[in-house]
Design a protein around this motif. Structure first.
Motif, PDB file in Angstrom:
ATOM      1  N   UNK A  49       0.817  -1.215   0.000  1.00  0.00           N
ATOM      2  CA  UNK A  49       0.000   0.000   0.000  1.00  0.00           C
ATOM      3  C   UNK A  49       0.850   1.264   0.000  1.00  0.00           C
ATOM      4  N   UNK A  50       2.097   1.134   0.432  1.00  0.00           N
ATOM      5  CA  UNK A  50       2.966   2.292   0.546  1.00  0.00           C
ATOM      6  C   UNK A  50       3.039   2.767   1.985  1.00  0.00           C
ATOM      7  N   UNK A  51       4.133   3.432   2.369  1.00  0.00           N
ATOM      8  CA  UNK A  51       4.317   3.876   3.757  1.00  0.00           C
ATOM      9  C   UNK A  51       3.574   5.182   4.050  1.00  0.00           C
ATOM     10  N   UNK A  52       3.454   5.475   5.344  1.00  0.00           N
ATOM     11  CA  UNK A  52       2.952   6.780   5.789  1.00  0.00           C
ATOM     12  C   UNK A  52       1.494   7.049   5.468  1.00  0.00           C
ATOM     13  N   UNK A  53       1.107   8.324   5.498  1.00  0.00           N
ATOM     14  CA  UNK A  53      -0.284   8.730   5.265  1.00  0.00           C
ATOM     15  C   UNK A  53      -0.826   8.263   3.908  1.00  0.00           C
ATOM     16  N   UNK A  54       0.014   8.266   2.884  1.00  0.00           N
ATOM     17  CA  UNK A  54      -0.451   7.842   1.562  1.00  0.00           C
ATOM     18  C   UNK A  54      -0.865   6.369   1.581  1.00  0.00           C
ATOM     19  N   UNK A  55      -0.077   5.547   2.293  1.00  0.00           N
ATOM     20  CA  UNK A  55      -0.431   4.138   2.407  1.00  0.00           C
ATOM     21  C   UNK A  55      -1.705   3.933   3.198  1.00  0.00           C
ATOM     22  N   UNK A  56      -1.877   4.727   4.249  1.00  0.00           N
ATOM     23  CA  UNK A  56      -3.094   4.641   5.059  1.00  0.00           C
ATOM     24  C   UNK A  56      -4.321   5.005   4.234  1.00  0.00           C
ATOM     25  N   UNK A  57      -4.186   6.014   3.392  1.00  0.00           N
ATOM     26  CA  UNK A  57      -5.300   6.424   2.535  1.00  0.00           C
ATOM     27  C   UNK A  57      -5.647   5.324   1.526  1.00  0.00           C
ATOM     28  N   UNK A  58      -4.622   4.684   1.005  1.00  0.00           N
ATOM     29  CA  UNK A  58      -4.856   3.612   0.028  1.00  0.00           C
ATOM     30  C   UNK A  58      -5.551   2.426   0.699  1.00  0.00           C
ATOM     31  N   UNK A  59      -5.150   2.101   1.932  1.00  0.00           N
ATOM     32  CA  UNK A  59      -5.808   1.018   2.668  1.00  0.00           C
ATOM     33  C   UNK A  59      -7.258   1.392   2.977  1.00  0.00           C
ATOM     34  N   UNK A  60      -7.486   2.635   3.364  1.00  0.00           N
ATOM     35  CA  UNK A  60      -8.847   3.094   3.669  1.00  0.00           C
ATOM     36  C   UNK A  60      -9.746   3.024   2.445  1.00  0.00           C
ATOM     37  N   UNK A  61      -9.148   3.151   1.266  1.00  0.00           N
ATOM     38  CA  UNK A  61      -9.923   3.117   0.022  1.00  0.00           C
ATOM     39  C   UNK A  61     -10.108   1.699  -0.512  1.00  0.00           C
ATOM     40  N   UNK A  62      -9.468   0.725   0.114  1.00  0.00           N
ATOM     41  CA  UNK A  62      -9.571  -0.677  -0.322  1.00  0.00           C
ATOM     42  C   UNK A  62     -10.896  -1.241   0.191  1.00  0.00           C
ATOM     43  N   UNK A  63     -11.875  -1.338  -0.664  1.00  0.00           N
ATOM     44  CA  UNK A  63     -13.219  -1.723  -0.244  1.00  0.00           C
ATOM     45  C   UNK A  63     -13.274  -3.152   0.300  1.00  0.00           C
ATOM     46  N   UNK A  64     -12.519  -4.061  -0.301  1.00  0.00           N
ATOM     47  CA  UNK A  64     -12.520  -5.439   0.193  1.00  0.00           C
ATOM     48  C   UNK A  64     -11.910  -5.523   1.579  1.00  0.00           C
ATOM     49  N   UNK A  65     -10.794  -4.836   1.811  1.00  0.00           N
ATOM     50  CA  UNK A  65     -10.152  -4.853   3.122  1.00  0.00           C
ATOM     51  C   UNK A  65     -11.062  -4.231   4.180  1.00  0.00           C
ATOM     52  N   UNK A  66     -11.735  -3.151   3.825  1.00  0.00           N
ATOM     53  CA  UNK A  66     -12.632  -2.506   4.775  1.00  0.00           C
ATOM     54  C   UNK A  66     -13.850  -3.380   5.076  1.00  0.00           C
TER      55      UNK A  66
END
Length: 333
Positions: free
Chosen positions: A160-177
């Motif tokens: 997903x990538x490190x830091x805030x950008x990675x957190x945003x990408x994880x938050x946008x992952x509908x399956x993971x959420x």
């Protein structure tokens, strides 16, 4: 002889029956596998699914087979605790109702504090010092959990990538959420943790920190701790003199029928060759080379503990049952 074995079996029975069968098999492992497989069915290559994959291997299958062996064929009376199968089921029910699990309290970073155990007991300094009591079991579990935490962080950054950008990408992952919502709904111990300790596990959005906390705790209990509390049942199976149900009326010898049944049952159902933490990992666990490198580094550090840290190298007949090279990835037996 019976009284001696009853005391020994009662102590082991609490570990093997309540902590192993109830906590790990019934409350955590099977639901964890079911939720994960179902949530990521549309895309098993999802990065979160790949991270979880080793730790859900055969958990439902093992739990179903073991429960049939233990309670339909009453093997539990010769291997889990010195009480009848019906009494064991009542004990499990009582524990679920009156001592409910809270997953955040199972996190090894919190586990000692919840039990009023000083942090100093679980350190390398305590192991090397003759002046401080050394809590070997917790030191081992905490050390392994910290390796898991490093590995999870590394794999999240690699996908997903490190830091805030990675957190945003994880938050946008509908399956993971969606997986996270389902986990909170189907694992009571996790749901309690989100209510009691929302700083440990966010009840709303799956964040990298929340995922680290939950995943490292589950991985530690379902792989490392399961090896200690589950496969330590070998003490009952291969040495039935420790089991009151195997003490004959005259106190001499061991009843052949119960011994043969128990050994055959466990060799056929439980003590089988499963996926292990230090085996070569299959390629489908990883999204890219950096992702696999994270797992390779975890394996190297775990192997080093087994070679150079006496708390880990002194295993089997010299200490705790778990030797690093035979710890399974999941509650698969």
């Amino acid at each position: 002889r019976y009284a001696e074995k009853a005391i020994m079996a009662s102590l082991l029975g609490m570990t093997n029956l309540v902590l192993h069968v109830k906590d790990l098999h019934l409350e955590l492992a099977a639901a964890f596998q079911a939720v994960t497989v179902d949530a990521f069915a549309p895309d098993p290559s999802n990065p979160v699914r790949r991270i979880l994959d080793p730790f859900i291997h055969r958990s439902i299958q093992a739990t179903n087979d073991n429960f049939k062996l233990l309670y339909e064929y009453h093997a539990a009376e010769f291997s889990l605790a010195p009480i009848t199968a019906d009494e064991q089921l009542r004990l499990i029910d009582t524990e679920i109702k009156h001592r409910p699990l809270v997953l955040s309290e199972m996190d090894m970073e919190r586990f000692g504090g919840v039990r009023n155990m000083p942090h100093e007991f679980s350190t390398r300094e305590a192991r090397e010092s003759g002046d401080t009591w050394f809590w070997r079991w917790h030191y081992r579990a905490l050390t392994v959990q910290r390796l898991y935490d490093e590995m999870i962080t590394c794999r999240l950054d690699a996908t997903y990538g490190p830091g805030p950008a990675g957190a945003e990408k994880l938050a946008a992952d509908q399956l993971a959420q969606a997986w996270w919502v389902s986990m909170v709904a189907h694992l009571p111990s996790l749901r309690r943790a989100t209510k009691r300790d929302p700083d440990w596990a966010d009840p709303g959005t799956l964040t990298p920190q929340t995922f680290r906390h939950v995943a490292r705790t589950l991985f530690t209990w379902l792989s490392w701790v399961h090896e200690d509390v589950g496969h330590s049942a070998a003490a009952f199976v291969y040495n039935p003199v420790h089991t009151p149900m195997c003490v004959p009326e005259d106190g001499e010898g061991v009843p052949l029928v119960s011994f043969a049944f128990n050994v055959a049952a466990y060799r056929g159902f439980v003590f089988l060759d499963r996926a292990k933490l230090l085996e070569e990992a299959p390629h489908w666990w990883f999204a890219n080379k950096e992702d696999k490198k994270c797992f390779d580094e975890f394996q190297t550090k775990l192997m080093d503990l087994g070679t150079n840290d006496p708390a880990f190298s002194e295993c089997d007949t010299k200490g705790f049952y778990s030797c690093v090279e035979r710890v399974e990835t999941a509650v698969s037996s």
